[in-house]
Design a protein around this motif. Structure first.
Motif, PDB file in Angstrom:
ATOM      1  N   LEU A 127       0.818  -1.206   0.000  1.00 23.17           N
ATOM      2  CA  LEU A 127       0.000   0.000   0.000  1.00 23.17           C
ATOM      3  C   LEU A 127       0.853   1.257   0.000  1.00 23.17           C
ATOM      4  CD1 LEU A 127      -2.773  -0.950   2.602  1.00 23.17           C
ATOM      5  CD2 LEU A 127      -2.869  -1.142   0.108  1.00 23.17           C
ATOM      6  N   SER A 128       0.428   2.230  -0.806  1.00 22.18           N
ATOM      7  CA  SER A 128       1.033   3.558  -0.812  1.00 22.18           C
ATOM      8  C   SER A 128      -0.078   4.575  -0.621  1.00 22.18           C
ATOM      9  CB  SER A 128       1.744   3.831  -2.146  1.00 22.18           C
ATOM     10  OG  SER A 128       2.792   2.930  -2.378  1.00 22.18           O
ATOM     11  N   LYS A 129       0.301   5.791  -0.225  1.00 20.49           N
ATOM     12  CA  LYS A 129      -0.701   6.843  -0.157  1.00 20.49           C
ATOM     13  C   LYS A 129      -1.286   7.038  -1.552  1.00 20.49           C
ATOM     14  CE  LYS A 129       1.222   9.528   3.687  1.00 20.49           C
ATOM     15  NZ  LYS A 129       1.802  10.840   4.091  1.00 20.49           N
ATOM     16  N   GLY A 130      -2.580   7.026  -1.637  1.00 24.36           N
ATOM     17  CA  GLY A 130      -3.226   7.215  -2.924  1.00 24.36           C
ATOM     18  C   GLY A 130      -3.572   5.919  -3.633  1.00 24.36           C
ATOM     19  N   THR A 134      -7.550   1.553  -4.630  1.00 25.64           N
ATOM     20  CA  THR A 134      -7.232   0.734  -5.799  1.00 25.64           C
ATOM     21  C   THR A 134      -6.809  -0.668  -5.391  1.00 25.64           C
ATOM     22  OG1 THR A 134      -6.561   2.686  -7.066  1.00 25.64           O
ATOM     23  CG2 THR A 134      -5.772   0.547  -7.846  1.00 25.64           C
ATOM     24  N   ASP A 135      -5.909  -0.759  -4.401  1.00 25.78           N
ATOM     25  CA  ASP A 135      -5.376  -2.065  -4.014  1.00 25.78           C
ATOM     26  C   ASP A 135      -6.390  -2.892  -3.230  1.00 25.78           C
ATOM     27  OD1 ASP A 135      -2.951  -1.510  -5.210  1.00 25.78           O
ATOM     28  OD2 ASP A 135      -2.041  -0.724  -3.386  1.00 25.78           O
ATOM     29  N   VAL A 136      -7.126  -2.238  -2.337  1.00 27.24           N
ATOM     30  CA  VAL A 136      -8.019  -2.958  -1.430  1.00 27.24           C
ATOM     31  C   VAL A 136      -9.358  -3.293  -2.083  1.00 27.24           C
ATOM     32  CG1 VAL A 136      -9.301  -2.770   0.747  1.00 27.24           C
ATOM     33  CG2 VAL A 136      -6.922  -2.013   0.631  1.00 27.24           C
ATOM     34  N   LYS A 137      -9.806  -2.480  -3.012  1.00 23.86           N
ATOM     35  CA  LYS A 137     -11.121  -2.722  -3.634  1.00 23.86           C
ATOM     36  C   LYS A 137     -10.997  -3.096  -5.112  1.00 23.86           C
ATOM     37  CE  LYS A 137     -15.697  -0.681  -4.439  1.00 23.86           C
ATOM     38  NZ  LYS A 137     -15.704  -0.978  -5.892  1.00 23.86           N
ATOM     39  N   ASP A 138     -10.474  -2.174  -5.915  1.00 27.83           N
ATOM     40  CA  ASP A 138     -10.493  -2.369  -7.368  1.00 27.83           C
ATOM     41  C   ASP A 138      -9.620  -3.547  -7.799  1.00 27.83           C
ATOM     42  OD1 ASP A 138     -12.109  -0.117  -7.439  1.00 27.83           O
ATOM     43  OD2 ASP A 138     -10.439   1.239  -7.772  1.00 27.83           O
ATOM     44  N   LYS A 139      -8.387  -3.581  -7.333  1.00 28.07           N
ATOM     45  CA  LYS A 139      -7.508  -4.681  -7.717  1.00 28.07           C
ATOM     46  C   LYS A 139      -7.959  -5.989  -7.060  1.00 28.07           C
ATOM     47  CE  LYS A 139      -3.277  -2.283  -9.037  1.00 28.07           C
ATOM     48  NZ  LYS A 139      -1.814  -2.163  -8.806  1.00 28.07           N
ATOM     49  N   TYR A 140      -8.426  -5.909  -5.845  1.00 29.92           N
ATOM     50  CA  TYR A 140      -8.982  -7.100  -5.181  1.00 29.92           C
ATOM     51  C   TYR A 140     -10.022  -7.755  -6.089  1.00 29.92           C
ATOM     52  CZ  TYR A 140     -11.504  -9.774  -1.538  1.00 29.92           C
ATOM     53  OH  TYR A 140     -12.112 -10.760  -0.802  1.00 29.92           O
ATOM     54  N   LYS A 149      -4.554 -16.888  -7.427  1.00 34.15           N
ATOM     55  CA  LYS A 149      -4.786 -17.817  -6.326  1.00 34.15           C
ATOM     56  C   LYS A 149      -4.555 -17.203  -4.955  1.00 34.15           C
ATOM     57  CE  LYS A 149      -3.449 -21.746  -9.209  1.00 34.15           C
ATOM     58  NZ  LYS A 149      -2.404 -22.778  -9.449  1.00 34.15           N
ATOM     59  N   GLU A 150      -3.574 -16.319  -4.848  1.00 37.86           N
ATOM     60  CA  GLU A 150      -3.300 -15.654  -3.563  1.00 37.86           C
ATOM     61  C   GLU A 150      -3.046 -14.181  -3.799  1.00 37.86           C
ATOM     62  OE1 GLU A 150      -0.660 -17.287  -0.551  1.00 37.86           O
ATOM     63  OE2 GLU A 150      -0.583 -19.167  -1.683  1.00 37.86           O
ATOM     64  N   TYR A 151      -3.601 -13.365  -2.902  1.00 35.97           N
ATOM     65  CA  TYR A 151      -3.399 -11.917  -2.961  1.00 35.97           C
ATOM     66  C   TYR A 151      -2.978 -11.438  -1.582  1.00 35.97           C
ATOM     67  CZ  TYR A 151      -4.432  -6.947  -3.767  1.00 35.97           C
ATOM     68  OH  TYR A 151      -4.344  -5.577  -3.880  1.00 35.97           O
ATOM     69  N   TRP A 152      -1.788 -10.865  -1.499  1.00 32.83           N
ATOM     70  CA  TRP A 152      -1.255 -10.337  -0.249  1.00 32.83           C
ATOM     71  C   TRP A 152      -1.273  -8.815  -0.315  1.00 32.83           C
ATOM     72  CZ3 TRP A 152       3.548 -13.364   1.910  1.00 32.83           C
ATOM     73  CH2 TRP A 152       3.310 -14.743   1.836  1.00 32.83           C
ATOM     74  N   ILE A 153      -1.812  -8.182   0.732  1.00 31.02           N
ATOM     75  CA  ILE A 153      -1.826  -6.723   0.832  1.00 31.02           C
ATOM     76  C   ILE A 153      -0.979  -6.328   2.044  1.00 31.02           C
ATOM     77  CG2 ILE A 153      -3.220  -4.649   1.131  1.00 31.02           C
ATOM     78  CD1 ILE A 153      -5.555  -6.119  -0.145  1.00 31.02           C
ATOM     79  N   VAL A 154       0.033  -5.508   1.794  1.00 29.38           N
ATOM     80  CA  VAL A 154       1.025  -5.168   2.819  1.00 29.38           C
ATOM     81  C   VAL A 154       0.850  -3.713   3.242  1.00 29.38           C
ATOM     82  CG1 VAL A 154       3.493  -5.013   3.342  1.00 29.38           C
ATOM     83  CG2 VAL A 154       2.638  -6.818   1.807  1.00 29.38           C
ATOM     84  N   SER A 155       0.747  -3.488   4.550  1.00 34.91           N
ATOM     85  CA  SER A 155       0.691  -2.130   5.103  1.00 34.91           C
ATOM     86  C   SER A 155       1.974  -1.864   5.870  1.00 34.91           C
ATOM     87  CB  SER A 155      -0.515  -1.959   6.028  1.00 34.91           C
ATOM     88  OG  SER A 155      -0.475  -0.689   6.659  1.00 34.91           O
ATOM     89  N   ILE A 156       2.810  -0.986   5.340  1.00 39.32           N
ATOM     90  CA  ILE A 156       4.086  -0.689   5.992  1.00 39.32           C
ATOM     91  C   ILE A 156       3.903   0.087   7.301  1.00 39.32           C
ATOM     92  CG2 ILE A 156       6.204   0.675   5.739  1.00 39.32           C
ATOM     93  CD1 ILE A 156       6.347  -0.343   2.869  1.00 39.32           C
TER      94      ILE A 156
END
Length: 209
Positions: A127-130, A134-140, A149-156
């Motif tokens: 995840l980046s600002k902005g 996109t990453d959490v909803k649209d790309k998901y 098969k697997e989607y990893w979302i990373v919050s620094i």
């Protein structure tokens, strides 16, 4: 990837219009962009810690995949996702072109000189600002629909990793809770591979912003 010329500005385009990969390969913006279901999405330049974490992922995956048929790719790397059950794969038929931070592809018939066409086996987005929506909803949604098969979302900032795995019904199921430092994450597309969360965040720096 074809050589691009005749520099353009993003403002030259109608952002309400839908585009395809045939349009995408002609663009010569200074800004990096993706296409999601035909709509242009601007990509912010990644920050230092983002790139550190991405490098960590690349090293961890590549070390495990040595001698394997599977390959790991880091952005910028175009992944073209045809519409579900859409068998034609011409440039004008493809409305989603993304550049995941990290992806693993085991079916190398999906790889060509322009990137990957079809769903990678695993995708990591940092995840980046902005980019959160996109990453959490649209790309998901497009990753789920495409069969990643697997989607990893990373919050620094939070130092956590959320993992979603595709079930037999083609829907993402989250692991019980986010993974935190000191824990390990099983890489589900392999039988014998786990990653320590601490290794994902190794070398990150403390910044005021």
């Amino acid at each position: 990837m074809p050589i691009k010329c005749n520099k353009m500005k993003l403002s030259d385009l109608n952002l309400d219009q839908k585009y395809t990969y045939a349009d995408y390969v002609k663009w010569t913006f200074d800004e990096a962009v993706e296409l999601i279901k035909g709509h242009i999405v601007k990509m912010p330049a990644p920050l230092t810690n983002h790139q550190t974490s991405s490098t960590n992922f690349t090293y961890l995956f590549k070390s495990h995949l040595k001698g394997s048929r599977c390959q790991v790719f880091a952005a910028p790397f175009d992944v073209r996702l045809p519409k579900p059950l859409f068998h034609r794969k011409s440039d004008t038929d493809i409305e989603t072109v993304v550049q995941p931070d990290i992806c693993i592809v085991c079916d190398l018939s999906k790889i060509d000189r322009r990137g990957c066409i079809g769903a990678p086996d695993l995708i990591v987005e940092i995840l980046s600002k902005g980019t959160v929506k996109t990453d959490v909803k649209d790309k998901y949604e497009v990753y789920e629909e495409s069969g990643v098969k697997e989607y990893w979302i990373v919050s620094i900032p939070e130092r956590v990793v959320n993992v979603f795995r595709l079930n037999k019904q083609g829907k993402y199921v989250p692991d019980n809770r986010p993974y935190i430092p000191t824990e390990s994450i099983r890489v589900g597309i392999f039988n014998d591979f786990s990653i320590l969360v601490d290794d994902i965040f190794e070398g990150l720096m403390d910044f005021d912003d």
